[in-house]
Design an enzyme around this catalytic site. Structure first.
Site, PDB file in Angstrom:
ATOM      1  N   SER A   1       0.802  -1.223   0.000  1.00  0.00           N
ATOM      2  CA  SER A   1       0.000   0.000   0.000  1.00  0.00           C
ATOM      3  C   SER A   1       0.837   1.275   0.000  1.00  0.00           C
ATOM      4  CB  SER A   1      -0.938  -0.076   1.203  1.00  0.00           C
ATOM      5  OG  SER A   1      -1.826   0.986   1.216  1.00  0.00           O
TER       6      SER A   1
ATOM      7  N   ASP B   1      -6.209   1.934  -3.256  1.00  0.00           N
ATOM      8  CA  ASP B   1      -7.457   1.674  -2.536  1.00  0.00           C
ATOM      9  C   ASP B   1      -7.844   2.838  -1.625  1.00  0.00           C
ATOM     10  OD1 ASP B   1      -5.588   1.244  -0.551  1.00  0.00           O
ATOM     11  OD2 ASP B   1      -6.370  -0.706   0.069  1.00  0.00           O
TER      12      ASP B   1
ATOM     13  N   ALA C   1      -2.955   1.992  20.802  1.00  0.00           N
ATOM     14  CA  ALA C   1      -1.746   1.426  20.197  1.00  0.00           C
ATOM     15  C   ALA C   1      -2.004   1.228  18.719  1.00  0.00           C
ATOM     16  CB  ALA C   1      -1.416   0.093  20.852  1.00  0.00           C
ATOM     17  N   SER C   2      -1.046   1.585  17.884  1.00  0.00           N
ATOM     18  CA  SER C   2      -1.169   1.350  16.447  1.00  0.00           C
ATOM     19  C   SER C   2      -1.171  -0.147  16.187  1.00  0.00           C
ATOM     20  CB  SER C   2       0.009   1.990  15.717  1.00  0.00           C
ATOM     21  OG  SER C   2       0.144   1.416  14.437  1.00  0.00           O
ATOM     22  N   GLY C   3      -1.922  -0.561  15.154  1.00  0.00           N
ATOM     23  CA  GLY C   3      -1.905  -1.964  14.760  1.00  0.00           C
ATOM     24  C   GLY C   3      -0.862  -2.215  13.681  1.00  0.00           C
TER      25      GLY C   3
ATOM     26  N   ASN D   1      -8.557   8.763   6.480  1.00  0.00           N
ATOM     27  CA  ASN D   1      -7.436   8.742   5.540  1.00  0.00           C
ATOM     28  C   ASN D   1      -7.843   8.461   4.090  1.00  0.00           C
ATOM     29  OD1 ASN D   1      -7.834   5.949   5.309  1.00  0.00           O
ATOM     30  ND2 ASN D   1      -6.365   5.491   6.913  1.00  0.00           N
TER      31      ASN D   1
HETATM   32  C1  LIG Z   1      -4.755   6.660  12.246  1.00  0.00           C
HETATM   33  C2  LIG Z   1      -4.654   5.875  10.993  1.00  0.00           C
HETATM   34  O1  LIG Z   1      -4.678   6.454   9.901  1.00  0.00           O
HETATM   35  N1  LIG Z   1      -4.514   4.547  11.116  1.00  0.00           N
HETATM   36  C3  LIG Z   1      -4.357   3.656   9.952  1.00  0.00           C
HETATM   37  C4  LIG Z   1      -3.302   2.608  10.240  1.00  0.00           C
HETATM   38  O2  LIG Z   1      -3.708   1.853  11.363  1.00  0.00           O
HETATM   39  P1  LIG Z   1      -3.033   1.907  12.815  1.00  0.00           P
HETATM   40  O3  LIG Z   1      -3.597   0.726  13.527  1.00  0.00           O
HETATM   41  O4  LIG Z   1      -3.456   3.215  13.387  1.00  0.00           O
HETATM   42  O5  LIG Z   1      -1.552   1.872  12.608  1.00  0.00           O
HETATM   43  O6  LIG Z   1      -3.171   1.743   9.110  1.00  0.00           O
HETATM   44  C5  LIG Z   1      -4.372   1.006   8.813  1.00  0.00           C
HETATM   45  C6  LIG Z   1      -4.065   0.067   7.669  1.00  0.00           C
HETATM   46  O7  LIG Z   1      -3.696   0.743   6.515  1.00  0.00           O
HETATM   47  C7  LIG Z   1      -5.513   1.971   8.491  1.00  0.00           C
HETATM   48  O8  LIG Z   1      -6.681   1.238   8.307  1.00  0.00           O
HETATM   49  C8  LIG Z   1      -5.676   2.968   9.652  1.00  0.00           C
HETATM   50  O9  LIG Z   1      -6.623   3.944   9.325  1.00  0.00           O
HETATM   51 MG   LIG Z   2      -3.752   1.063   0.258  1.00  0.00          MG
END
Ligand SMILES: CC(=O)N[C@H]1[C@@H](OP(=O)(O)O)O[C@H](CO)[C@@H](O)[C@@H]1O
Ligand SMILES: [Mg+2]
Length: 547
Positions: free
Chosen positions: A67, A286, A503-505, A379
């Site tokens: 991506s 996407d 926490a970010s995933g 986003n």
């Molecule tokens: C704040 C933010 O933009 N988070 C993004 C990011 O996830 P996080 O879990 O926040 O790292 O990556 C994901 C996958 O692309 C997307 O779905 C999501 O919107």
């Molecule tokens: Mg993408």
């Protein structure tokens, strides 16, 4: 086609490059440095085969892409038969397989999956796969193919594709010759379906001014160029920029949807001026965001929230004009949606809004609960889902007036125009262009729906981000215990203040989001919450946003 062969599965295993590395099938499948992924691709091939065998031979998709990540990264995700993301209960299998080292360990995990799901290993399996423009794809495809071969899948290489095209193809193949056939299972079929629907949607309206599309130097560039061959210039006028997919190091570099959304500026080199219209795709096409500069030269972003508002407004009016009272529209957002957008949807459009956890699969599933579910992440990833009942109602409602007929035809065209499997930059662009063309709106007019609250997203690196546990669609912390109370006390000091921490995933960090009435207050709130997190939860490195 070979059969499912344990000894072959064991003996062909691709060794891990870095023994200590732990893989996780997360929000976006597996995603990491490309050189760490060859062993994973092999196992994903086996998993896709098992999934297909489990589902009676239905075709499963595999997309190789990372991506918006830098060019040196890559990734892979599985697509379920209706073009949806892999069912969540299988994500754990993906993770276990990826971390199995050595043939015996791998065979053991495979046996566990087979037993737990009562899979007949001799059942047929079909898998299709595609990939983006990354230089690492060629090698990774070979690893995937080996996994598909040793597990006995009928495998078809669909070549270079955008992620949403692969989702479309999977759904088309699995619905072929049924009453809910989704379309012709070819790239050309995709182009024809979308272009025909777009022509119907804008019939009789004047074409808008040209739209410049930043393709992030990714797969969106050649595919959009190909698509435009199906649409005459007098229907849609597009200039493509950032379309260099052959030079090394250009993918997503200072361009693309993620750059524009996070930097809040147009990509360098874009000749953006008052009156011009721009949008940016991400590396696998996407996601999409629109933007323009107003008469004062100020950059204005029209993100996923703005697209959701525009789409909900338009569809609700069409449903009303069509006289179809049984169809209820709903919108799904995450906590990252701007507070002003939620306010606009609930107070101005009077549309129900659900808030769910981050990650497209959560939004998608929630959107399925509505007759028409509009979902977008801020986003720019999102789409619109029409329930089978809604589709049927639109198809069978008989118009009593010409105005009603027009609205029904428009709704019907939208169901064809929108890629209902997953967010799709090309399809979402056509949706926005349809609405703006029908309204004869400029981006400035679209932007007037509401004014975004100033907002700030900050990353805080901590020793262990897994100690952060949330509730209420990630808007409140349960653990570390007591931290939420302290955040609430800070937020209470700001007009229209809102802040949350999770926490970010996808990255090893904790994200702090803040919004408030003014830019200065927003920045202050963001910095106070970020520092609180850093102090209370094992911050690493420099203290965030300290002046
Ligand atoms: C704040 C933010 O933009 N988070 C993004 C990011 O996830 P996080 O879990 O926040 O790292 O990556 C994901 C996958 O692309 C997307 O779905 C999501 O919107
Ligand atoms: Mg993408």
């Amino acid at each position: 086609m070979t059969s499912f062969d344990y000894s072959s599965i064991k003996s062909n295993i691709i060794a891990h490059k870095v023994e200590s590395y732990t893989y996780t099938y997360g929000t976006a499948g597996f995603r990491t440095k490309a050189e760490l992924l060859d062993s994973v691709m092999y196992k994903v091939g086996i998993l896709a085969t098992l999934r297909s065998k489990k589902l009676g031979g239905a075709t499963i998709g595999v997309m190789i892409t990372a991506s918006h990540n830098p060019e040196e990264d890559n990734g892979v995700k599985l697509v379920d038969p209706r073009g949806e993301m892999l069912e969540q209960s299988w994500e754990g299998y993906a993770t276990s397989l990826a971390n199995a080292k050595g043939g015996d360990a791998l065979a053991e995990v495979v046996e566990e999956i087979v037993a737990a799901n009562k899979i007949d290993t001799e059942a047929p399996a079909a898998v299709i796969y595609g990939y983006d423009t990354r230089p690492s794809c060629a090698e990774l495809v070979k690893c995937l193919e080996l996994g598909l071969e040793v597990s006995g899948a009928k495998a078809t290489n669909f070549g270079l594709k955008t992620t949403p095209m692969l989702h479309y193809l999977v759904r088309c193949i699995n619905t072929a010759n049924t009453s809910d056939s989704y379309g012709e299972p070819t790239e050309e079929g995709y182009y024809k379906k979308l272009s025909e629907a777009f022509k119907t949607s804008v019939k009789g309206k004047s074409r808008l001014s040209p739209l410049t599309v930043d393709c992030a130097n990714g797969v969106g560039a050649p595919k959009l160029r190909e698509f435009l061959r199906y649409l005459p210039e007098d229907v849609l006028s597009v200039n493509i920029m950032n379309d260099d997919v052959t030079s090394l190091g250009k993918l997503n570099k200072d361009c693309g949807a993620d750059y524009v959304k996070t930097q809040q500026r147009a990509p360098p080199g874009s000749k953006i001026a008052p009156g011009s219209r721009f949008c940016s795709y991400d590396g696998d096409a996407d996601r999409i965001v629109y933007y323009f500069v107003d008469s004062n030269g100020t950059f204005r972003l029209l993100d996923g929230d703005k697209i959701a508002g525009l789409a909900a407004m338009f569809i609700m009016e069409l449903v009303h004009d069509a006289g179809i009272s049984s169809i209820k529209v709903g919108v799904v957002q995450t906590a990252y949606a701007n507070g002003s957008s939620t306010n606009y949807l609930t107070k101005v459009l009077n549309v129900p809004v659900s808030c769910v956890s981050t990650g497209v699969k959560h939004l998608h599933h929630e959107a399925e609960k509505y007759d028409v579910g509009v979902y977008f992440e801020a986003n720019g990833h999102g789409t619109v889902l029409f329930s089978p009942e809604a589709l049927n109602t639109i198809k069978t409602t008989e118009a009593k007036t010409p105005a009603q007929k027009h609205a029904i035809d428009q709704l019907q065209a939208l169901t064809e125009l929108i890629n209902q499997t997953v967010g799709d930059a090309i399809s979402d662009m056509l949706l926005v262009e349809t609405i703006l063309t029908n309204r004869q709106w400029t981006c400035e007019e679209w932007n007037q729906a509401y004014t975004d609250l100033p907002n700030r997203l900050v990353k805080v690196v901590v020793k262990d981000r897994h100690i952060f546990k949330t509730t209420n669609a990630e808007r409140q912390l349960v653990e570390p215990v007591g931290l939420q109370g302290e955040i609430d006390a800070l937020v209470a000091k700001y007009a229209n203040g809102r802040s949350f921490v999770r926490a970010s995933g996808t990255e090893d960090a904790v994200r702090v989001y803040a919004e408030a009435s003014t830019r200065a207050e927003t920045d202050e709130l963001a910095s106070k919450v970020a520092q609180l997190v850093y102090d209370r939860a094992g911050g690493v490195g420099g203290r965030p946003l300290s002046s």
